[in-house]
Enzyme design. Structure first.
Site, short mmCIF file in Angstrom:
data_model
loop_
_atom_site.label_atom_id
_atom_site.label_comp_id
_atom_site.label_asym_id
_atom_site.label_seq_id
_atom_site.Cartn_x
_atom_site.Cartn_y
_atom_site.Cartn_z
N ALA A 67 19.02 28.71 164.74
CA ALA A 67 20.22 28.53 165.64
C ALA A 67 20.80 27.54 166.93
CB ALA A 67 20.35 30.35 166.03
N GLY A 110 16.37 29.21 162.15
CA GLY A 110 17.32 29.92 161.96
C GLY A 110 17.47 28.89 160.65
N GLU A 113 15.24 30.22 157.74
CA GLU A 113 15.74 31.27 157.41
C GLU A 113 16.77 31.17 156.43
OE1 GLU A 113 16.21 33.02 161.23
OE2 GLU A 113 14.61 34.52 161.17
N GLU A 133 10.45 30.31 167.38
CA GLU A 133 10.90 31.13 168.05
C GLU A 133 10.14 32.11 168.91
OE1 GLU A 133 11.54 31.41 164.38
OE2 GLU A 133 13.90 31.70 163.99
N1 CAA Z 1 19.92 24.64 169.17
C1 CAA Z 1 20.65 23.24 169.57
N2 CAA Z 1 20.86 21.73 169.92
C2 CAA Z 1 19.77 21.52 169.38
C3 CAA Z 1 18.51 22.66 167.85
C4 CAA Z 1 19.12 24.00 168.41
N3 CAA Z 1 18.33 24.50 167.54
N4 CAA Z 1 18.01 21.52 167.68
C5 CAA Z 1 18.60 20.41 168.12
N5 CAA Z 1 19.28 20.27 168.79
C6 CAA Z 1 19.61 19.23 169.58
C7 CAA Z 1 18.95 19.08 170.64
O1 CAA Z 1 19.25 20.20 172.03
C8 CAA Z 1 19.21 17.26 171.07
O2 CAA Z 1 20.31 17.64 171.33
P1 CAA Z 1 21.27 16.08 172.87
O3 CAA Z 1 21.03 15.10 172.16
O4 CAA Z 1 22.20 16.55 172.95
O5 CAA Z 1 20.06 16.28 173.42
C9 CAA Z 1 19.77 16.86 169.08
O6 CAA Z 1 19.65 18.36 168.93
C10 CAA Z 1 18.12 16.32 168.72
O7 CAA Z 1 17.08 16.42 169.35
P2 CAA Z 1 15.91 15.97 169.79
O8 CAA Z 1 16.34 15.45 171.25
O9 CAA Z 1 15.54 17.29 170.33
O10 CAA Z 1 15.05 15.68 168.83
P3 CAA Z 1 13.52 15.54 168.73
O11 CAA Z 1 13.69 14.66 167.40
O12 CAA Z 1 12.68 14.98 169.34
O13 CAA Z 1 12.78 17.26 167.52
C11 CAA Z 1 13.33 19.12 166.87
C12 CAA Z 1 14.06 17.95 166.71
C13 CAA Z 1 10.95 18.91 167.12
C14 CAA Z 1 13.67 20.08 165.66
C15 CAA Z 1 13.34 19.66 168.04
O14 CAA Z 1 14.89 19.58 168.76
C16 CAA Z 1 13.37 21.25 168.34
O15 CAA Z 1 11.94 22.04 168.79
N6 CAA Z 1 14.73 21.82 167.56
C17 CAA Z 1 14.56 23.76 167.71
C18 CAA Z 1 14.11 24.30 166.80
C19 CAA Z 1 13.75 25.46 167.56
O16 CAA Z 1 13.30 26.39 168.69
N7 CAA Z 1 14.89 26.37 166.39
C20 CAA Z 1 14.44 27.28 166.33
C21 CAA Z 1 16.03 28.02 167.50
S1 CAA Z 1 15.75 29.82 167.67
C22 CAA Z 1 16.17 30.55 166.25
O17 CAA Z 1 16.73 29.98 165.05
C23 CAA Z 1 16.55 31.97 165.81
C24 CAA Z 1 17.05 32.64 164.84
O18 CAA Z 1 15.74 33.19 164.24
C25 CAA Z 1 18.45 33.19 164.02
#
Ligand code: CAA
Length: 261
Positions: A67, A110, A113, A133
């Site tokens: 998400a 998400g 999911e 999460e």
């Molecule tokens: N939401 C918003 N933006 C996101 C994102 C997310 N879930 N995942 C990645 N991005 C964005 C980053 O913020 C970044 O944007 P900027 O360039 O503007 O800073 C861009 O995508 C590239 O990401 P990274 O620089 O972090 O890339 P990386 O290769 O270093 O890492 C990653 C990749 C491990 C996937 C890391 O981005 C990450 O941990 N993302 C979040 C994963 C996460 O926590 N997902 C769960 C979300 S909560 C959810 O989904 C709730 C639910 O159950 C419905």
């Protein structure tokens, strides 16, 4: 097909619709506008008679990284509860036609999911799944705890949900969450998913719809109810042209010609 902002759609093979999540800068983070488009596209293809099966994919780097955290971070309880935040995500699970997830790269939160909402998951060896999460102070909200527990069992689901650790395509395959890990090489998993969708689309549509409904009953109903659902659907197909055609064609040693009727 229609033009969208956050997804691409195409028809890459006979009977097949392909939806590609296309928010590369955010690793396909599932924002509300993206999900609204996705729901619109799947609804359109579910109605489209030229389509028999749908493939959903992302990029090589990310199926979807979850998400949209930036969209969510300032939301209040009132907003998420009153607006039923994420409830519309479930629409994908009420399609009549099969939908296959072709997963490369990150399928987190998400994104994992969303893959679990599809009927079949094919993964590339690069796929990385997880429900992280817990690391951002919440729990899965798009069905992760429920669907994972049904598919891979309680102990693994509990571990993944509470530690937030990611898991590989090989683990997902050994646990039965993905049906296959598909070869090396960019685009291979999508190619394979499209080929599978084409095969499904070449079958009689009514039998495919009934088959999907019956398998899904295994996840929604008790064994007794599920067996009953399966048998009723099996009986129902004896009212179709395609059952008469399929069985006659076998007896006459020829290929069946489906009418989807
Ligand atoms: N939401 C918003 N933006 C996101 C994102 C997310 N879930 N995942 C990645 N991005 C964005 C980053 O913020 C970044 O944007 P900027 O360039 O503007 O800073 C861009 O995508 C590239 O990401 P990274 O620089 O972090 O890339 P990386 O290769 O270093 O890492 C990653 C990749 C491990 C996937 C890391 O981005 C990450 O941990 N993302 C979040 C994963 C996460 O926590 N997902 C769960 C979300 S909560 C959810 O989904 C709730 C639910 O159950 C419905």
């Amino acid at each position: 097909t229609k033009q969208y902002e956050y997804i691409l759609t195409s028809k890459p093979a006979e009977g097949v619709a392909l939806i590609t999540l296309n928010r590369p800068k955010a690793l396909n983070a599932l924002s509300s506008p993206l999900f609204a488009e996705l729901n619109e596209a799947v609804a359109e293809f579910d109605e489209d008679h030229s389509v028999g099966a749908i493939v959903l994919t992302g990029s090589e780097r990310a199926f979807a990284a979850g998400a949209d955290i930036k969209e969510m971070k300032d939301k209040t309880l009132n907003e998420v509860y009153q607006n039923r935040f994420l409830e519309d995500w479930g629409k994908i699970t009420s399609l009549r036609k099969p939908i296959i997830a072709a997963v490369s790269g990150y399928a987190l939160g998400g994104g994992c999911e969303l893959a679990l909402m599809c009927d079949i998951i094919l993964a590339s060896p690069t796929a990385t799944f997880g429900q992280p999460e817990i690391n951002i102070g919440v729990i899965p909200g798009g069905g992760g705890t429920q669907r994972l527990a049904r598919v891979i069992g309680k102990s693994r689901t509990m571990e993944l949900t509470l530690t937030g650790r990611t898991f590989s395509a090989a683990e997902a395959e050994s646990w039965g969450m993905v049906s296959r890990v598909v070869g090396e090489g960019d685009g291979k998993v999508v190619e394979e998913a499209v080929a599978m969708a084409k095969t499904i689309a070449s079958k009689g549509r009514l039998a495919v719809q009934a088959g999907k409904e019956a398998v899904n009953a295994a996840y929604e109903q008790t064994l007794r109810e599920g067996l009953n659902t399966e048998r009723k659907l099996f009986h129902m197909l004896f009212a179709t042209h395609d059952q008469k055609e399929g069985m006659s064609a076998f007896a006459e040693k020829r290929k069946p010609v489906w009418k989807n009727a």
